[in-house]
Scaffold this motif. Structure first.
Motif, mmCIF file in Angstrom:
data_model
loop_
_atom_site.group_PDB
_atom_site.id
_atom_site.type_symbol
_atom_site.label_atom_id
_atom_site.label_comp_id
_atom_site.label_asym_id
_atom_site.label_seq_id
_atom_site.Cartn_x
_atom_site.Cartn_y
_atom_site.Cartn_z
ATOM 1 N N GLY A 536 11.397 79.586 79.416
ATOM 2 C CA GLY A 536 10.547 80.768 79.477
ATOM 3 C C GLY A 536 9.688 81.030 78.272
ATOM 4 N N ASN A 537 9.886 80.290 77.181
ATOM 5 C CA ASN A 537 9.146 80.604 75.952
ATOM 6 C C ASN A 537 7.657 80.264 76.071
ATOM 7 N N ILE A 538 7.332 79.140 76.701
ATOM 8 C CA ILE A 538 5.922 78.784 76.881
ATOM 9 C C ILE A 538 5.228 79.803 77.786
ATOM 10 N N LEU A 539 5.901 80.189 78.865
ATOM 11 C CA LEU A 539 5.320 81.175 79.766
ATOM 12 C C LEU A 539 5.168 82.525 79.062
ATOM 13 N N ASP A 540 6.108 82.833 78.168
ATOM 14 C CA ASP A 540 6.006 84.093 77.443
ATOM 15 C C ASP A 540 4.794 84.095 76.508
ATOM 16 N N LEU A 541 4.517 82.936 75.886
ATOM 17 C CA LEU A 541 3.333 82.832 75.037
ATOM 18 C C LEU A 541 2.048 82.975 75.862
ATOM 19 N N VAL A 542 2.044 82.344 77.037
ATOM 20 C CA VAL A 542 0.870 82.441 77.916
ATOM 21 C C VAL A 542 0.656 83.883 78.358
ATOM 22 N N SER A 543 1.764 84.600 78.596
ATOM 23 C CA SER A 543 1.660 85.980 79.083
ATOM 24 C C SER A 543 1.014 86.905 78.071
ATOM 25 N N ARG A 544 0.993 86.483 76.796
ATOM 26 C CA ARG A 544 0.363 87.310 75.778
ATOM 27 C C ARG A 544 -1.158 87.130 75.772
ATOM 28 N N VAL A 545 -1.606 86.060 76.448
ATOM 29 C CA VAL A 545 -3.044 85.812 76.572
ATOM 30 C C VAL A 545 -3.533 86.187 77.962
ATOM 31 N N VAL A 546 -2.751 85.799 78.975
ATOM 32 C CA VAL A 546 -3.088 86.083 80.366
ATOM 33 C C VAL A 546 -2.173 87.190 80.871
ATOM 34 N N LYS A 547 -2.741 88.195 81.467
ATOM 35 C CA LYS A 547 -1.952 89.319 81.954
ATOM 36 C C LYS A 547 -1.233 88.935 83.237
ATOM 37 N N PHE A 548 0.120 88.948 83.185
ATOM 38 C CA PHE A 548 0.930 88.638 84.363
ATOM 39 C C PHE A 548 1.271 89.924 85.109
ATOM 40 N N ASP A 549 1.416 89.792 86.427
ATOM 41 C CA ASP A 549 1.935 90.903 87.223
ATOM 42 C C ASP A 549 3.389 91.160 86.859
ATOM 43 N N ARG A 550 3.877 92.370 87.168
ATOM 44 C CA ARG A 550 5.256 92.731 86.851
ATOM 45 C C ARG A 550 5.969 93.251 88.096
ATOM 46 N N THR A 551 7.293 93.101 88.077
ATOM 47 C CA THR A 551 8.120 93.645 89.147
ATOM 48 C C THR A 551 8.344 95.129 88.893
ATOM 49 N N ALA A 552 9.036 95.773 89.832
ATOM 50 C CA ALA A 552 9.353 97.186 89.669
ATOM 51 C C ALA A 552 10.260 97.425 88.468
ATOM 52 N N ASP A 553 11.048 96.386 88.083
ATOM 53 C CA ASP A 553 11.931 96.505 86.924
ATOM 54 C C ASP A 553 11.242 96.091 85.631
ATOM 55 N N GLY A 554 9.934 95.759 85.697
ATOM 56 C CA GLY A 554 9.189 95.416 84.497
ATOM 57 C C GLY A 554 9.187 93.953 84.137
ATOM 58 N N GLU A 555 9.744 93.073 84.969
ATOM 59 C CA GLU A 555 9.760 91.647 84.675
ATOM 60 C C GLU A 555 8.401 91.026 84.989
ATOM 61 N N LYS A 556 7.937 90.151 84.119
ATOM 62 C CA LYS A 556 6.678 89.456 84.332
ATOM 63 C C LYS A 556 6.858 88.399 85.422
ATOM 64 N N LYS A 557 5.786 88.169 86.204
ATOM 65 C CA LYS A 557 5.864 87.253 87.334
ATOM 66 C C LYS A 557 4.859 86.124 87.190
ATOM 67 N N VAL A 558 5.271 84.932 87.669
ATOM 68 C CA VAL A 558 4.396 83.766 87.776
ATOM 69 C C VAL A 558 4.416 83.324 89.233
ATOM 70 N N LEU A 559 3.228 83.216 89.837
ATOM 71 C CA LEU A 559 3.130 82.855 91.256
ATOM 72 C C LEU A 559 3.938 83.820 92.115
ATOM 73 N N GLY A 560 3.964 85.068 91.702
ATOM 74 C CA GLY A 560 4.643 86.102 92.475
ATOM 75 C C GLY A 560 6.139 86.169 92.274
ATOM 76 N N VAL A 561 6.678 85.386 91.326
ATOM 77 C CA VAL A 561 8.129 85.331 91.108
ATOM 78 C C VAL A 561 8.416 85.542 89.624
ATOM 79 N N PRO A 562 9.419 86.365 89.245
ATOM 80 C CA PRO A 562 9.770 86.517 87.828
ATOM 81 C C PRO A 562 10.226 85.189 87.231
ATOM 82 N N TYR A 563 9.946 84.994 85.952
ATOM 83 C CA TYR A 563 10.384 83.760 85.309
ATOM 84 C C TYR A 563 11.556 84.031 84.370
ATOM 85 N N LEU A 564 12.377 82.988 84.186
ATOM 86 C CA LEU A 564 13.553 83.090 83.328
ATOM 87 C C LEU A 564 13.160 82.973 81.864
#
Length: 781
Positions: A536-564
């Motif tokens: 999840g660290n690479i995706l977390d770095l990307v999320s700081r540049v690209v705005k990811f959607d979030r779940t109702a619990d605040g988890e960031k999503k990739v392709l509509g699914v939260p990432y670990l």
């Protein structure tokens, strides 16, 4: 106290019966026979005593009482031995033989001579009483001899120069040292390898001789190292490789058009009678090359790597002289069957539930012509629980389907050039993909899809690396709606959120292993394996540049699914000590920690969590039935205990240790060696944080020592040289699910019915088992 006395009495009676039964052997013997009852060596230095004892004939050594008991059980009748003995069961009694005693004394004297005790004498002493023989070997060692002066006499000055450069700097024979014939043999072997590695194809060990002169002052020797030339020659001849001939033989398969090619640059003549192989992947591991001097080390390395490719059942390398100093090298290889299929199955019986697993593995050993291995694996498992009501189909507790495909390429496939020398082992690239479909009745379903790219290579003979730069996974876990609502109603909302979810993972893994090749050896060594798993660290770095959607619990999503996002590490350290013969002691410590953070900071997912119990860990507990901490399933409502079984006893911290003593019981049982083991296991798993699902399961420094589980037991290992069949029986000694002195559950072993009935009343449908049986292939560690 009473129960401890019963245990002690039971153990003592068992041992006394065993000793008494084996001691009765003398009554089965004739009047002129005597059983060897005691053998000892006197007068030998302690550091030499164990080695010296190896020169006593096995036929006059003391029998193992267990082996002798088993032999007597099957080979005696009416107070005497049967005429036809079943010699492969147990061990026949070792009878006194004066000829073997004298022979053993001579062998001991010869051994001491090789260690520099030229004046040693050995006098055997035999005493017989009531058909029992005692043998003493009384040794007078004398003073050892030392190497006062070492001179060298080489007929060929080139050989003398090679010895000076390659052998002498690390010589094992030095002036002033005690004479030891083993060191002279080692020196001869070093010179032999040095000569053969520098092109001297005809050189043999017998060219080197050592003349020993003991006529100087007392206990001093003069040594002369002599290396002769071949007869009818004034020097040793070095050879260079000329042409290379590579032939792939075709035996037992349909004849095909023979493929023949010639590599003019490397002077390789390639003939493939199967028309299935490419030359280039093979030449990576053919270290005997045109234009190079003959080299024995490279020849052996070629054998090792070509076999390790797993595509050939036979490899042969030979040479033919073509000129005064030229050799043609011939590689002849017979491939293994191109395709294979293996079906495996097992029946499981645990805690009242039964089931089976069946698997099929299809393999293609040369899918692209370079000994690449393609494996397609299918596996299906099912578990039945008789406590469920209804027909047989309604008694299915869970079923598991797994499909996997692996492609193993015998080299490093990277976008940049890397070395493929494979000096210490074959480097491999593995592409892997697998799908798992798991369903647990009225509880839980899981869909798990994972793809990996792995590189593995040897840094040295003892250091092995495994790097998985890409771990791409998708998982969809679903709790049964009614079960999930029941959990929520009883306060387990966190568990529902953590397991009733789907996620996407992108991470990397790395593992380092030290001394893995020594695991089957009976010697003193340390073993270590450490692994790191990050996601999840690479995706977390990307999320700081690209705005990811979030779940109702605040988890960031990739392709509509939260990432670990987590970090996990595990260590495995072992200490192996050889105690002589087939006796070995092993100590192991195996800690680990997994930390969810960032996008998933609540609870580690099921697949990445640690668990306690199982055939390779805490053997007195079934897998996933220990811990965490002092968690007791009595706190779970009865209607949830069955469905939560194997799902609620997980943790993010693991501390586990084992101590095991291994020994030989029988040398031959149905063609295999039967070994035994006694062991003590200790450890547990814990939660990182306080968790509503596992009260008492969190890790605390002031409590974790009291939450360590302890088990002990005995195991049998049937070693057929190709594989080991293992049966272990683990006995619970200390169970942390209880409190205070009640944790020492062994005290209830002899009044177990009352204890088990009481446990069942408070934990139904769970039942308490003091002993857990484990059946497996291979050693536990």
């Amino acid at each position: 106290m009473i129960n401890n006395q019963r245990l002690l009495a039971f153990t003592s009676i068992t041992l006394l019966l065993l000793i008494f039964t084996s001691c009765r052997t003398a009554r089965f013997l004739n009047e002129d026979q005597a059983l060897v009852d005691h053998v000892d060596i006197h007068g030998v230095k302690p550091e030499l005593k164990e080695t010296t004892s190896l020169y006593i004939s096995n036929e006059i050594k003391v029998n193992s009482r267990v082996n002798l008991f088993i032999y007597n059980l099957f080979n005696t009748k009416d107070g005497k031995y049967k005429k036809r003995n079943i010699r492969n069961v147990g061990e026949a009694p070792h009878l006194l033989d004066s000829g073997l005693v004298d022979l053993s004394a001579t062998q001991i004297k010869r051994f001491l001579f090789t260690k520099g005790y030229f004046g040693a004498s050995v006098k055997p002493e035999i005493a017989v009483k009531k058909k029992r023989a005692t043998i003493h070997f009384n040794v007078t060692q004398g003073d050892p001899y030392y190497m006062s002066k070492i001179t060298y006499n080489f007929a060929d000055p080139i050989v003398a120069d090679l010895y000076k450069k390659e052998v002498k700097p690390a010589t094992v024979i030095k002036e002033g040292d005690q004479y030891d014939a083993v060191n002279l043999i080692t020196e001869r072997e070093k010179l032999y390898m040095a000569m053969r590695d520098h092109g001297y194809f005809d050189y043999i060990r017998q060219y080197m001789r050592v003349a020993v002169d003991s006529m100087s002052k007392k206990n001093q020797l003069n040594l002369e190292v002599q290396v002769e030339n071949p007869s009818a020659s004034t020097k040793h001849q070095a050879y260079t490789i000329d042409n290379i001939f590579v032939t792939i033989r075709n035996f037992g398969t349909a004849k095909k058009e023979i493929k023949q090619t010639f590599d003019s640059i490397n002077k390789i003549h390639f003939t493939d009678e199967t028309n299935n192989f490419r030359l280039k992947p093979l030449t990576r591991y053919m270290y005997i090359k045109s234009g190079n001097p003959y080299n024995l080390t490279k020849e052996n390395l070629s054998y090792d790597r070509l076999y390790e490719m797993n595509g050939f059942r036979s490899v042969k390398i030979h040479y033919q002289k073509t000129d005064s100093n030229k050799l043609d090298a011939f590689y002849e290889m017979v491939p293994r069957p191109l395709m294979g299929n293996q079906i495996e199955g097992e029946f499981t019986l645990s805690s009242g539930m039964s089931g089976f697993n069946i698997g099929n593995t299809f393999s293609h050993r040369n899918i692209f012509g370079g000994a690449e291995l393609l494996e397609v694996k299918l596996r299906y498992g099912i578990l039945f629980d008789p406590r469920l009501s209804g027909s047989i189909s309604n008694k299915i507790f869970n079923n598991d389907i797994q499909i996997g495909v692996n492609l193993i390429v015998p080299r490093m496939m990277t976008p940049f050039p890397v070395s493929n020398t494979a000096q210490y082992g074959l480097a491999k690239t593995t592409f892997s993909t697998s799908l798992q479909i798991f369903n647990q009745d009225a509880t839980y379903s899981n869909r798990y899809f994972i793809n990996t790219l792995n590189y593995s290579w040897h840094e040295s003979a003892n250091k092995f690396h495994s790097f998985t730069p890409i771990v791409l996974e998708y998982r969809q876990g679903r709790l049964n709606d009614n079960f999930a609502q029941n959990l929520i109603d009883q306060g387990y909302l966190l568990y529902v959120r953590s397991n009733n979810r789907e996620y996407f993972g992108l991470g990397s893994q790395y593992a380092f292993t030290y001394n893995a090749k020594k695991l089957t050896k009976k010697e003193n060594f340390n073993y270590f394996k450490g692994s790191v798993d990050l996601s999840g660290n690479i995706l977390d770095l990307v999320s700081r540049v690209v705005k990811f959607d979030r779940t109702a619990d605040g988890e960031k999503k990739v392709l509509g699914v939260p990432y670990l996002q987590y970090a996990k590490t595990e260590l495995d350290y072992r200490l192996y000590r050889n105690l002589g013969g087939n006796r070995q002691f092993v100590f192991r410590i195996n800690p680990g920690i997994a930390i969810p953070y960032g996008n998933n900071s609540t609870l580690m997912i099921f697949e990445k969590s640690f668990y306690g119990g199982g055939m390779n860990g805490m053997r007195a507990w079934q897998a996933r039935t220990l811990g965490p901490g002092n968690y007791n399933r009595e706190s779970v409502n009865e209607d949830l205990r069955l469905n939560l079984r194997n799902l609620d006893q997980l943790g993010e911290i693991k501390i586990e240790g084992n101590a095991e003593y291994r020994f030989r019981i029988l040398n031959s049982v149905l063609g295999a060696k039967m070994n035994g083991a006694t062991f003590v296991d200790f450890g547990n798993v814990w939660r990182l944080k306080e968790n509503e699902l596992n009260p008492g399961g969190e890790f605390k420094f002031n409590k974790f020592l009291n939450q360590i589980a302890i088990g002990t037991g005995f195991g049998l290992r049937f070693d057929s040289d190709y594989f080991i069949i293992r049966l272990d029986a683990g006995l619970k000694v200390k169970d942390p699910q209880f409190s205070g002195s009640d944790q020492w559950v062994l005290k209830h072993f002899f009044d177990s019915k009352e204890f088990k009935d009481q446990y069942y009343q408070t934990h139904r449908p769970d039942r308490y088992n003091f002993i857990q049986y484990n059946f497996g292939i291979g050693l536990p560690f």
